[in-house]
Design a protein around this motif. Structure first.
Motif, PDB file in Angstrom:
ATOM      1  N   UNK A   3       0.821  -1.218   0.000  1.00 51.41           N
ATOM      2  CA  UNK A   3       0.000   0.000   0.000  1.00 51.41           C
ATOM      3  C   UNK A   3       0.852   1.263   0.000  1.00 51.41           C
ATOM      4  N   UNK A   4       2.167   1.044  -0.167  1.00 54.57           N
ATOM      5  CA  UNK A   4       3.079   2.194  -0.161  1.00 54.57           C
ATOM      6  C   UNK A   4       2.736   3.171  -1.284  1.00 54.57           C
ATOM      7  N   UNK A   5       2.411   2.587  -2.439  1.00 56.12           N
ATOM      8  CA  UNK A   5       2.090   3.432  -3.592  1.00 56.12           C
ATOM      9  C   UNK A   5       0.789   4.208  -3.374  1.00 56.12           C
ATOM     10  N   UNK A   8       1.663   7.134  -1.188  1.00 57.19           N
ATOM     11  CA  UNK A   8       2.416   8.106  -1.983  1.00 57.19           C
ATOM     12  C   UNK A   8       1.467   8.883  -2.891  1.00 57.19           C
ATOM     13  N   UNK A   9       0.513   8.167  -3.478  1.00 56.62           N
ATOM     14  CA  UNK A   9      -0.474   8.813  -4.354  1.00 56.62           C
ATOM     15  C   UNK A   9      -1.348   9.783  -3.560  1.00 56.62           C
ATOM     16  N   UNK A  10      -1.696   9.385  -2.315  1.00 55.58           N
ATOM     17  CA  UNK A  10      -2.531  10.244  -1.459  1.00 55.58           C
ATOM     18  C   UNK A  10      -1.802  11.536  -1.113  1.00 55.58           C
ATOM     19  N   UNK A 371      -9.165   0.416  -0.341  1.00 52.45           N
ATOM     20  CA  UNK A 371      -7.830   0.887  -0.712  1.00 52.45           C
ATOM     21  C   UNK A 371      -7.921   2.006  -1.740  1.00 52.45           C
ATOM     22  N   UNK A 372      -8.805   1.833  -2.684  1.00 51.33           N
ATOM     23  CA  UNK A 372      -8.981   2.829  -3.749  1.00 51.33           C
ATOM     24  C   UNK A 372      -9.468   4.159  -3.183  1.00 51.33           C
ATOM     25  N   UNK A 376      -8.784   9.749  -1.323  1.00 48.61           N
ATOM     26  CA  UNK A 376      -9.839  10.749  -1.168  1.00 48.61           C
ATOM     27  C   UNK A 376     -10.207  10.957   0.304  1.00 48.61           C
ATOM     28  N   UNK A 377     -10.120   9.865   1.078  1.00 46.76           N
ATOM     29  CA  UNK A 377     -10.389   9.999   2.510  1.00 46.76           C
ATOM     30  C   UNK A 377      -9.296  10.825   3.178  1.00 46.76           C
ATOM     31  N   UNK A 378      -8.023  10.510   2.831  1.00 47.55           N
ATOM     32  CA  UNK A 378      -6.896  11.267   3.386  1.00 47.55           C
ATOM     33  C   UNK A 378      -6.986  12.727   2.980  1.00 47.55           C
ATOM     34  N   UNK A 379      -7.275  12.960   1.703  1.00 46.36           N
ATOM     35  CA  UNK A 379      -7.349  14.325   1.170  1.00 46.36           C
ATOM     36  C   UNK A 379      -8.427  15.144   1.897  1.00 46.36           C
ATOM     37  N   UNK A 380      -9.637  14.571   1.976  1.00 49.52           N
ATOM     38  CA  UNK A 380     -10.764  15.296   2.570  1.00 49.52           C
ATOM     39  C   UNK A 380     -10.588  15.466   4.076  1.00 49.52           C
ATOM     40  N   UNK A 381     -10.096  14.395   4.745  1.00 45.49           N
ATOM     41  CA  UNK A 381      -9.893  14.496   6.190  1.00 45.49           C
ATOM     42  C   UNK A 381      -8.806  15.509   6.525  1.00 45.49           C
TER      43      UNK A 381
END
Length: 856
Positions: A3-5, A8-10, A371-372, A376-381
């Protein structure tokens, strides 16, 4: 799977779209700042006051009497002050150094209603005095002052040794009325109790043990005080009747003794005895009796004054303000959160739509739906929680302090204390996470329902369709190609259209509310004391004037300082309205046809002049609104003598401060069942005469019991308006900030998601200006529609707030000015125009080759 990628994407998503991220974060920060700050302002204000009142141990009840407090009164007080602290003291109103400055001199208190020392110290000698810090500019430490009225004092010269903050007088401009100086108190002072030389105490203070740990603004506290007050008044009234009987008996006894002494002198004279000494003694008795009769005549019937804390206008005003601010908190943050939620929902929806193919790739690689969704959860939170953190810091520690300073500009309260509430913090986090992460999850749920193969393909564009405007052929045919495209795009993306319109409308509505209330407050004092009230002061006569006092008063009223005056019957009564006692001024002119020369009686809506008639009374508009009365209804009043009257209402007049009931002498005599006698004058001074100086000279005649100065009333209104104006300015600032954030967020999001379209336009040969207008023309049109819709929201908000925000004894000017519409439209339009410059620069830097990349 690693899940590293994904992480990184988040993280990359945060840095690759700063405009969108900052926009959402600022929306959340502004909403949190306003919600927490406004919600905490009322509790913080009350907590600050409660802490202050506990520190000074403010009295629950104060008792005084026009005849002083004798032994029977003290015994009654002790009986009713069990399980409480009782403090007995003295007071004396006096002018200073033969000037118009008047002080209320209080004896020092040890345990109840103590006074805070601002500088210097409290008196420790009988010839020392500490004065209110508000008079620091008039007196200095070490200065000796002379008190003109010192009947109850051992000396009349005092040395200023300190400046204090009086605990029982917290209003800077409305300290109280007096019978010296100008009729209005200039300040409070404290001397040692031993500095007084009086047989009876003047004032008693009671602090009940039962109320010490109660919130002084709670209904539980007020119920206890009301009950104690009612019982104490009943007991003291019995004392008053007894005291009146004793006074009458003493007068009769003294008169008998005087008559006997006269007979003895006359008999001695007949017998040829030397009666020089007896005559001198007789003169002393006559003088003493005459003095007693004059004192009783001046003081009238025995009266007791039992007051709770609300007797201090500052205390009452502060409570009202702390409650009024909560009215705004129930409206303003709701709109802020609504706008923020709409814009955030729109922004997150578009963000996920942009990432649709990336979602498909991750799903094809075998990542789960959870996972997908991580990015968006990280971004919004992150956006929501960062916004909450920034907003909460200001909401807890900055905004309530600004509101406190605004509302206490005319009060002596200090040492603001902030509270912390986990409830409001968690509620804010919950709302803001729902606005961002909740919106993201809803859109992700809809997107992830699609097959992976469908997600790997670009989302098919929405089909174009005919719009309503195309049916209006004369209009449509005359539109240019660019405008036809713009209008089709607007209606093609209906969610974006609705979000933009509602976002701009919310900001415009809040701006209109702020500007409208500010202008509804402005100019009230000028309208009240420039257009409606034309006299400068009301002078209320003392009862049973002596010949000398009547002569002096007549001379003063005939002086060249006065332009004109009108004899009236003036009476102040109280009426309980919605649980609060309100003062009502009854004015009955001697000649009713002259009243409009002193009070401009008119209907506010029509401007039509109102005349007093024999059909009923004229009442002020605010009183009519509070009691839900209209012409033809009856106003029920309980007079000071206990009698109830039902007065038919003839007309309702425009008035912005105070409650008034006006009638002619015929109506008065019919419903009050007594002859109308004038006891006051409405006085209009010449323009070059100082009101304070004239009031001071009028008080010196000894014929006037009280004076109500319009300059003092105007000062009270202006201070109220100044306080509220600062709060409105703050709310306008928040609305402007919200407008900036909303337009910035919508613009940057729109720009980021349409980069491919812009690149295509530039490849097709569009100039930068044309490409900018192609995209931004939609924003301009939607902004204009949002502003127009915002006008409706603003009108409703303004009318709601204006009806509920004003104090019970004041009315704000209804209606919204054209300038309010203009300013509320200019600000979002100006922000839109500024953002157009930003859009133009971004479009200029777009790489045209982006349009040639394949998206298949």
């Amino acid at each position: 799977m690693s899940k590293k990628i994904l992480w990184k994407d988040a993280i990359n998503s945060l840095t690759n779209s700063w405009g969108r991220f900052i926009g959402i974060m600022l929306l959340m920060a502004v909403s949190a700042f306003a919600f927490i700050g406004l919600k905490m302002a009322g509790p913080d204000m009350r907590n600050t006051a409660q802490s202050y009142y506990q520190n000074v141990n403010l009295a629950d009840l104060t008792v005084s009497s026009n005849y002083g407090l004798d032994k029977n009164d003290l015994q009654t007080l002790r009986n009713h002050a069990k399980n409480s602290t009782l403090d007995l003291g003295y007071l004396q109103d006096t002018s200073v150094n033969n000037s118009k400055t008047s002080l209320r001199l209080l004896s020092e208190t040890k345990n109840i209603s103590t006074n805070q020392v601002v500088s210097g110290k409290l008196p420790n000698k009988n010839n020392q005095i500490a004065i209110s810090y508000l008079l620091k500019n008039k007196y200095r430490l070490g200065e000796w002052i002379k008190l003109d009225d010192h009947n109850n004092l051992k000396t009349n010269r005092f040395k200023v040794v300190g400046f204090i903050r009086p605990s029982e007088y917290t209003d800077k401009s409305n300290i109280g009325q007096t019978t010296v100086g100008t009729g209005q108190l200039s300040g409070i002072a404290v001397v040692k109790k031993s500095a007084f030389n009086s047989s009876n105490y003047s004032i008693a203070r009671i602090r009940f043990d039962k109320t010490k740990n109660l919130d002084p603004y709670s209904s539980a506290y007020q119920r206890i005080i009301d009950d104690k007050k009612k019982k104490l008044i009943k007991a003291l009234d019995r004392n008053g009747r007894t005291k009146k009987i004793e006074l009458d008996k003493n007068l009769v006894s003294a008169q008998k003794q005087l008559n006997q002494a006269r007979q003895q002198v006359q008999l001695a004279e007949v017998n040829g005895l030397n009666v020089v000494e007896q005559k001198a003694q007789l003169e002393k008795q006559e003088s003493k009796l005459s003095k007693q009769k004059w004192q009783i005549k001046q003081l009238g019937n025995v009266s007791y004054y039992v007051n709770d804390r609300k007797n201090d206008p500052g205390y009452d005003t502060y409570q009202s303000n702390s409650e009024k601010i909560e009215l705004i908190t129930d409206i303003f943050p709701v709109f802020l959160f609504a706008v923020a939620a709409l814009v955030s929902f729109s922004t997150m929806t578009r963000f996920i739509d942009e990432e649709r193919q990336n979602i498909g790739v991750l799903r094809a690689l075998g990542y789960s739906k959870l996972d997908t969704s991580l990015k968006f959860i990280v971004y919004s939170l992150t956006a929501a929680l960062t916004g909450v953190l920034i907003g909460a810091i200001g909401g807890y520690w900055l905004l309530p302090r600004i509101i406190f300073n605004s509302y206490t500009a005319n009060l002596t309260l200090t040492n603001f204390q902030t509270l912390f509430s986990w409830k409001y913090l968690f509620l804010t986090i919950l709302i803001e996470v729902l606005c961002t992460t909740g919106a993201a999850l809803i859109q992700l749920f809809l997107v992830l329902r699609a097959k992976t193969s469908e997600l790997l393909l670009p989302k098919p564009p929405k089909n174009g369709s005919r719009i309503f405007l195309e049916r209006i052929k004369p209009l449509w045919q005359n539109l240019s190609f660019n405008y036809k495209v713009t209008l089709r795009n607007i209606f093609r993306y209906k969610v974006k259209m609705i979000m933009t319109i509602l976002g701009i409308a919310g900001c415009t509505g809040l701006l209109m509310m702020g500007f409208g209330i500010r202008d509804s407050l402005a100019g009230i004092s000028q309208k009240q004391y420039g257009e409606l009230i034309k006299y400068d002061l009301v002078a209320v006569d003392k009862n049973d004037l002596s010949k000398s006092q009547s002569r002096k008063l007549k001379q003063k009223l005939g002086s060249k300082q006065i332009n004109k005056y009108l004899p009236v019957h003036f009476e102040n009564i109280t009426k309980k309205i919605d649980g609060t006692k309100q003062n009502i001024s009854i004015i009955v002119p001697k000649k009713d046809q002259n009243i409009n020369d002193y009070i401009n009686l008119r209907n506010r809506q029509s401007g039509q002049k109102i005349n007093l008639n024999n059909h009923g009374v004229v009442i002020s508009e605010k009183l009519a609104n509070l009691l839900h009365l209209k012409p033809g209804d009856k106003l029920i009043l309980k007079l000071n003598n206990g009698k109830k009257v039902k007065l038919p209402i003839s007309r309702i007049c425009e008035m912005y401060m105070g409650h008034y009931v006006l009638m002619n002498s015929n109506v008065y005599e019919r419903y009050f069942d007594q002859k109308m006698n004038t006891n006051a004058q409405l006085i209009e001074l010449k323009s070059d005469v100082q009101t304070d100086d004239f009031a001071n000279s009028l008080m010196k005649t000894g014929a006037v019991n009280a004076i109500n100065l319009n300059t003092s009333n105007k000062q009270i209104i202006d201070s109220l308006i100044q306080s509220m104006d600062k709060v409105m300015f703050l709310l306008i600032g928040l609305a402007v900030l919200l407008a900036i954030v909303v337009i910035f967020t919508l613009t940057t999001t729109n720009l980021e998601e349409r980069m491919r379209e812009i690149s295509t336009l530039k490849v097709l040969g569009f100039y930068n200006k044309e490409a900018s207008l192609y995209i931004y023309r939609e924003t301009i049109i939607l902004s204009i529609l949002g502003i127009l819709f915002g006008f409706l929201i603003g009108n409703w908000l303004h009318s709601f707030i204006i009806d509920n925000l004003a104090p019970m004894n004041a009315m704000f000017r209804p209606g919204i000015l054209f300038s309010n519409y203009l300013l509320s439209a200019i600000i979002p339009l100006a922000i839109t125009a500024i953002m157009a410059i930003f859009v133009s620069r971004e479009i200029k830097e777009v790489n045209m080759l982006e349009a040639l990349k394949s998206v298949d």
